[in-house]
Write an enzyme that holds these catalytic residues in place. Structure first.
Site, mmCIF file in Angstrom:
data_model
loop_
_atom_site.group_PDB
_atom_site.id
_atom_site.type_symbol
_atom_site.label_atom_id
_atom_site.label_comp_id
_atom_site.label_asym_id
_atom_site.label_seq_id
_atom_site.Cartn_x
_atom_site.Cartn_y
_atom_site.Cartn_z
ATOM 1 N N ASP A 1 16.680 -3.418 -5.938
ATOM 2 C CA ASP A 1 15.412 -3.227 -5.246
ATOM 3 C C ASP A 1 15.110 -4.547 -4.547
ATOM 4 O O ASP A 1 14.741 -5.523 -5.192
ATOM 5 C CB ASP A 1 14.326 -2.876 -6.276
ATOM 6 C CG ASP A 1 12.925 -2.840 -5.669
ATOM 7 O OD1 ASP A 1 12.788 -3.014 -4.443
ATOM 8 O OD2 ASP A 1 11.969 -2.642 -6.450
ATOM 9 N N LYS B 1 11.094 -9.746 3.899
ATOM 10 C CA LYS B 1 11.360 -8.339 4.184
ATOM 11 C C LYS B 1 10.535 -7.809 5.356
ATOM 12 O O LYS B 1 10.957 -6.930 6.095
ATOM 13 C CB LYS B 1 11.059 -7.517 2.930
ATOM 14 C CG LYS B 1 11.434 -6.054 3.018
ATOM 15 C CD LYS B 1 11.278 -5.420 1.656
ATOM 16 C CE LYS B 1 11.530 -3.935 1.656
ATOM 17 N NZ LYS B 1 11.366 -3.384 0.294
ATOM 18 N N GLU C 1 13.357 3.911 -1.016
ATOM 19 C CA GLU C 1 12.671 3.524 -2.255
ATOM 20 C C GLU C 1 12.019 4.714 -2.965
ATOM 21 O O GLU C 1 12.202 4.878 -4.177
ATOM 22 C CB GLU C 1 11.646 2.415 -1.961
ATOM 23 C CG GLU C 1 12.321 1.094 -1.663
ATOM 24 C CD GLU C 1 11.418 0.079 -0.963
ATOM 25 O OE1 GLU C 1 10.201 0.301 -0.887
ATOM 26 O OE2 GLU C 1 11.952 -0.948 -0.499
ATOM 27 N N ASP D 1 3.213 4.053 -4.056
ATOM 28 C CA ASP D 1 3.775 2.710 -4.269
ATOM 29 C C ASP D 1 2.779 1.644 -3.817
ATOM 30 O O ASP D 1 2.596 1.421 -2.617
ATOM 31 C CB ASP D 1 5.098 2.598 -3.493
ATOM 32 C CG ASP D 1 5.790 1.240 -3.683
ATOM 33 O OD1 ASP D 1 5.152 0.310 -4.234
ATOM 34 O OD2 ASP D 1 6.959 1.120 -3.283
HETATM 35 P P1 ADP Z 1 6.166 -5.655 -4.096
HETATM 36 O O1 ADP Z 1 6.520 -4.196 -4.048
HETATM 37 O O2 ADP Z 1 5.252 -6.064 -2.984
HETATM 38 O O3 ADP Z 1 7.367 -6.533 -4.243
HETATM 39 P P2 ADP Z 1 5.371 -5.459 -6.900
HETATM 40 O O4 ADP Z 1 5.612 -4.024 -7.044
HETATM 41 O O5 ADP Z 1 6.264 -6.387 -7.620
HETATM 42 O O6 ADP Z 1 5.240 -5.895 -5.385
HETATM 43 O O7 ADP Z 1 3.851 -5.701 -7.354
HETATM 44 C C1 ADP Z 1 3.275 -6.971 -7.378
HETATM 45 C C2 ADP Z 1 1.783 -6.829 -7.617
HETATM 46 O O8 ADP Z 1 1.539 -6.189 -8.875
HETATM 47 C C3 ADP Z 1 1.077 -8.170 -7.657
HETATM 48 O O9 ADP Z 1 -0.112 -8.113 -6.894
HETATM 49 C C4 ADP Z 1 0.750 -8.325 -9.140
HETATM 50 O O10 ADP Z 1 -0.402 -9.123 -9.361
HETATM 51 C C5 ADP Z 1 0.513 -6.891 -9.536
HETATM 52 N N1 ADP Z 1 0.616 -6.737 -10.991
HETATM 53 C C6 ADP Z 1 1.671 -7.029 -11.776
HETATM 54 N N2 ADP Z 1 1.379 -6.797 -13.069
HETATM 55 C C7 ADP Z 1 0.112 -6.314 -13.109
HETATM 56 C C8 ADP Z 1 -0.777 -5.901 -14.162
HETATM 57 N N3 ADP Z 1 -0.424 -5.936 -15.440
HETATM 58 N N4 ADP Z 1 -2.009 -5.472 -13.806
HETATM 59 C C9 ADP Z 1 -2.394 -5.450 -12.517
HETATM 60 N N5 ADP Z 1 -1.616 -5.837 -11.498
HETATM 61 C C10 ADP Z 1 -0.382 -6.274 -11.778
HETATM 62 MG MG MG Z 2 7.986 -2.786 -4.320
#
Ligand code: ADP
Ligand code: MG
Length: 617
Positions: free
Chosen positions: A25, A87, A186, A208
């Site tokens: 991913d 990205k 995705e 998502d």
């Molecule tokens: P991306 O798809 O943009 O790479 P992610 O799917 O990794 O992002 O998500 C990242 C986001 O998820 C960040 O804003 C992070 O603060 C939030 N996040 C991660 N863990 C938690 C949690 N336990 N509660 C709320 N938000 C969370």
């Molecule tokens: Mg993502």
């Protein structure tokens, strides 16, 4: 130099030999790598036990580079050499540079490939190179953990990624020395992780919500294939906005009107920590230099409610685009870290009228689905009943006369696919043909995206419409397109691998889709107008050619009547009213038919010359 080894016949592919394959991913904020071991898919951790690799690369003056957590930590101190959110730039063109300039702190310079490149202490780095560094880090992690060379990887891309963005992703993998089994969208990967491809046929929603972006995809499972019915999203909506909402609230509490950059950073960090804590607790204690106190979950919910509403409005629009209601949705899959937020789960459940699927870690679900696909594609499950297939997100076609688009492969066609269509010449004696490949749903060239152009030359001169040009569109399993054109009598061939001019972003894609829904009626009228124009032009072209040869067959009065009618049609062609052109054309048609008849008589039945044609009045 080492000699390459060849195994004894029959022993090279031992039936139980497990081939190492991974799913990756490649995310905007974080990236992950996963694999299937003993039938179970799981993500792989680094030596410190961390699964998420921040998608951040820092280039240092000494020629070394750092990828991940450490690079992320340096982002504020060394912004120009620390690349985040690469990205968003994959497959983008220089045309996007201005807009990106305001969004990013980087300095850009055009690279040779026509993409913007980051100016760093290590020279210019293209988004493809930066992504390759992230992929190489994950490849190393996998090879170290699994103890062998990877045979291949399935890499995920957003459903709305166009040809350019997919190609850029593939280029990055090649650069990282990672054999790509295929690119997978995705949302499809997330659906696979939950085994929805093995379940009932129907429509699923993939919700998502990540760090900086929101995507909703509506997928229909039909005969083992996921079709993308609609995608929607907001490229500037995610967990970072939740953090900002809390930070603004904190500024009010601490009466900080204009925080310094370091105060801003501290606020955002405290906000993010509080947000994540509130996923598991009903209250978070915040300790800033300027203020200490509690943030209640109820207060947090109030702060982010408008943002959650915004995401749901996007869902509503996507449903409307696909002419569905929330009742048509079988399952809702939650993806992305921000779907952990209790209010998000609650509102999504309320909106769709069912509990969303959350049992798989929303950070890892995409990588896990990709790993399951990789395991099948590499041949570890020879009895796997079905290979999951994908579809093309937007129709592919060619420009035909008058700026119309002829769709050769409609959107949602299962790939890989090959489609053949014959075209012909427009003018007498035409020896070359310009092939213009387009992507989009609209009827007119100007409303679709130009992917590539090439010219087929060496067509033997023939009368208009006689040449047979066979055009082949081929889309491989990764959604990459090649187009060839062959003149059938000579076998003269031209082809192109579509490496399109970069420059379409996700908003453009969803805009193209939405516009195609909204403007179907306008398009139909525009198409009718264009078709009328082409027919009229062809008629004029034919009559003028005939007059050049056989004007002598007409008496003076006939000739001037005909020329008058030609002039009328010529003028009418300047109009944008179809009925005006049509009227002028229909006035010319009987004259033209009569003239044609006379020419035929003249040419074929010379003996009958002088015969009075009653049609000529
Ligand atoms: P991306 O798809 O943009 O790479 P992610 O799917 O990794 O992002 O998500 C990242 C986001 O998820 C960040 O804003 C992070 O603060 C939030 N996040 C991660 N863990 C938690 C949690 N336990 N509660 C709320 N938000 C969370
Ligand atoms: Mg993502």
């Amino acid at each position: 130099m080492a000699l390459l080894q060849i195994a004894e016949p029959g022993q090279s592919q031992a039936p139980h030999q497990h081939r190492l394959a991974v799913g990756i991913d490649l995310g905007t904020t974080n990236s992950l790598v996963a694999t299937v071991r003993s039938g179970l898919a799981s993500t792989l951790a680094n030596e410190q036990g961390q699964h998420l690799l921040p998608s951040v690369v820092r280039y240092l003056a000494d020629g070394s580079k750092i990828v991940g957590e450490q690079a992320k930590a340096a982002a504020t101190e060394d912004p120009h050499n620390t690349i985040i959110s690469v990205k968003r730039l994959m497959g983008r063109g220089l045309a996007d540079q201005k807009r990106l300039g305001s969004e990013f702190v980087y300095q850009f310079r055009p690279s040779q490939e026509g993409m913007p490149a980051f100016v760093t202490v290590q020279g210019d780095k293209t988004p493809v190179e930066v992504s390759a560094d992230i992929l190489a880090t994950l490849k190393q992690r996998a090879e170290r953990t699994l103890g062998g060379d990877l045979k291949g990887a399935v890499i995920t891309v957003p459903a709305y990624f166009d040809e350019a963005q997919r190609q850029a992703t593939r280029d990055a993998a090649n650069l990282a020395g990672l054999p790509v089994l295929r690119l997978l969208s995705e949302p499809t990967a997330a659906a696979v992780a939950y085994g929805l491809d093995q379940g009932a046929e129907g429509i699923h929603a993939i919700f998502d919500l990540g760090g900086g972006t929101f995507d909703i995809s509506l997928l229909r499972l039909h005969k083992g294939v996921f079709e993308v019915l609609a995608t929607g999203g907001d490229a500037a909506l995610g967990g970072d906005d939740f953090d900002r909402a809390i930070a603004l609230w904190l500024m009010q509490q601490a009466q900080l009107a204009e925080p310094s950059p370091s105060q801003q950073r501290a606020l955002m960090m405290a906000a993010c920590q509080a947000k994540e804590a509130l996923t598991h607790q009903s209250c978070a204690y915040i300790d800033l230099a300027e203020w200490q106190g509690d943030l209640q979950r109820a207060q947090f919910n109030t702060l982010i409610a408008p943002l959650v509403e915004k995401a749901l409005r996007v869902c509503k629009r996507a449903l409307r685009d696909a002419q569905l209601t929330s009742r048509d949705i079988l399952e809702v899959v939650m993806v992305g870290g921000s779907t952990r937020v209790p209010l998000v789960r609650e509102k999504v459940a309320e909106f769709f009228g069912r509990q969303p699927l959350t049992s798989i870690d929303p950070d890892r679900v995409v990588a896990i689905g990709a790993a399951i696909q990789a395991d099948i594609l590499v041949g570890n499950k020879p009895d796997a009943d079905m290979l999951l297939l994908d579809v093309i997100p937007l129709s592919l076609g060619l420009e035909t006369m008058g700026g119309l688009v002829e769709k050769v492969i409609p959107r949602n066609t299962v790939i890989p696919v090959t489609r053949v269509q014959e075209f012909t010449t427009f003018k007498d004696g035409q020896t070359a043909m310009s092939i213009h490949v387009l992507q989009g749903e609209r009827e007119l060239v100007q409303d679709c995206r130009s992917l590539a152009r090439f010219t087929l030359t060496g067509i033997p001169p023939m009368v208009a419409g006689a040449a047979r040009i066979r055009v082949v569109f081929q889309v491989d399993a990764d959604g990459l397109l090649s187009v060839s054109a062959t003149e059938m009598s000579t076998g003269q061939k031209s082809e192109i691998m579509v490496k399109p001019s970069y420059g379409l972003n996700e908003q453009d894609i969803s805009r193209l889709l939405t516009e195609s829904y909204q403007s179907a009626e306008a398009d139909k009228q525009a198409r009718a107008l264009h078709e009328e124009k082409i027919e009229s032009q062809q008629l004029l072209e034919a009559i003028r050619a005939a007059l050049r040869e056989d004007a002598k067959l007409l008496c003076e009065g006939e000739l001037s009547t005909l020329q008058e009618a030609i002039k009328h049609l010529d003028i009418a062609l300047g109009s944008s009213q179809r009925h005006i052109i049509e009227k002028a054309r229909l006035a010319l048609v009987p004259l033209s038919d009569a003239f044609a008849a006379r020419r035929m008589n003249q040419h074929i039945h010379e003996a009958l010359s002088g015969h009075k044609l009653s049609e000529w009045e």
